[in-house]
Design an enzyme around this catalytic site. Sequence first.
Site, mmCIF file in Angstrom:
data_model
loop_
_atom_site.group_PDB
_atom_site.id
_atom_site.type_symbol
_atom_site.label_atom_id
_atom_site.label_comp_id
_atom_site.label_asym_id
_atom_site.label_seq_id
_atom_site.Cartn_x
_atom_site.Cartn_y
_atom_site.Cartn_z
ATOM 1 C CG ASN A 163 -1.971 -1.022 1.231
ATOM 2 O OD1 ASN A 163 -2.720 -1.146 0.271
ATOM 3 N ND2 ASN A 163 -2.051 -1.799 2.303
ATOM 4 C CG ASP B 90 10.288 0.795 5.526
ATOM 5 O OD1 ASP B 90 11.510 0.772 5.242
ATOM 6 O OD2 ASP B 90 9.607 -0.250 5.587
ATOM 7 N NE ARG B 91 14.909 -2.127 9.209
ATOM 8 C CZ ARG B 91 15.921 -2.986 9.268
ATOM 9 N NH1 ARG B 91 16.604 -3.277 8.166
ATOM 10 N NH2 ARG B 91 16.259 -3.544 10.412
ATOM 11 C CG ASP C 15 6.532 -0.985 9.953
ATOM 12 O OD1 ASP C 15 5.355 -1.406 9.877
ATOM 13 O OD2 ASP C 15 6.952 -0.037 9.270
#
EC number: 2.7.1.33
Length: 259
Positions: free
Chosen positions: A11, A109-110, A129
């Site tokens: 997404n 993202d991390r 996550d």
Amino acid sequence: MLFVLDAGNTNIVLGIYKGKELVLECRLGTDAKRTADEYGIQVLKLLSHNNIDPKDIEGVIISSVVPNIMYSIEHMIRKYFKIDPIVVGPGVKTGINIKYDNPKSVGADRIVNAVAAHALFEKPLVIIDFGTATTYCAVTKKGDYLGGAICPGIKISAAALFEKAAKLPRIELIKPPHVICKNTVSSMQAGIVYGYIGQVDYIVSKIKEEMIALGEGEPYVIATGGFAGLISEESKTIDEVCPFLTLEGLRVIYEKNKE
């Protein structure tokens, strides 16, 4: 207003901030075949449906772990919002000291999650996550990103079972009340969900041991991502669920780089 986008493997999560307040969070399916115009039309529809005027958006920041959609996303922002977006990557200020062998190889993202968590808590942290992959990240009190672990996400794990065992059906990923189950569906749910909870607690316990050995003390464990709520209900190690951690990290990074 600030427009933040986190492009993941499954997404694209969109957020609109008014100051420090998240006023909208929504999702689009990630599709490498979708053009900039197709993304633009979808985004404008979502904003219109939520009574947000695109002209009120003053800045845009993007993080992505999917390189082959970035041209379309960046072109969409420039064409429909007339803004040059900030893209999280080398050269962007984060305030995080990355102690990885190759800092450029750490997923955006991390890093974004680490920025948000450090800004919110300012203590030793383990960040989990639950995305397409499940990531575990260790961050020190002063904001050093130490590294972590990457595992198949719970959906990937379940899909492997369905695909490789011909007689097993596809199931909804919910937590059954017992581990000793009386039918195939519940037995699969128990194995997948409770097995994943066990994985989480064991990996976190090992990360805690290593952080304590480094002199960091007991880390605070936060979880984000689609299955954070389900896993945290039974986990013995997760301290807090932060559903919008990545979006908050993007907001913080934007503030550090907007000058």
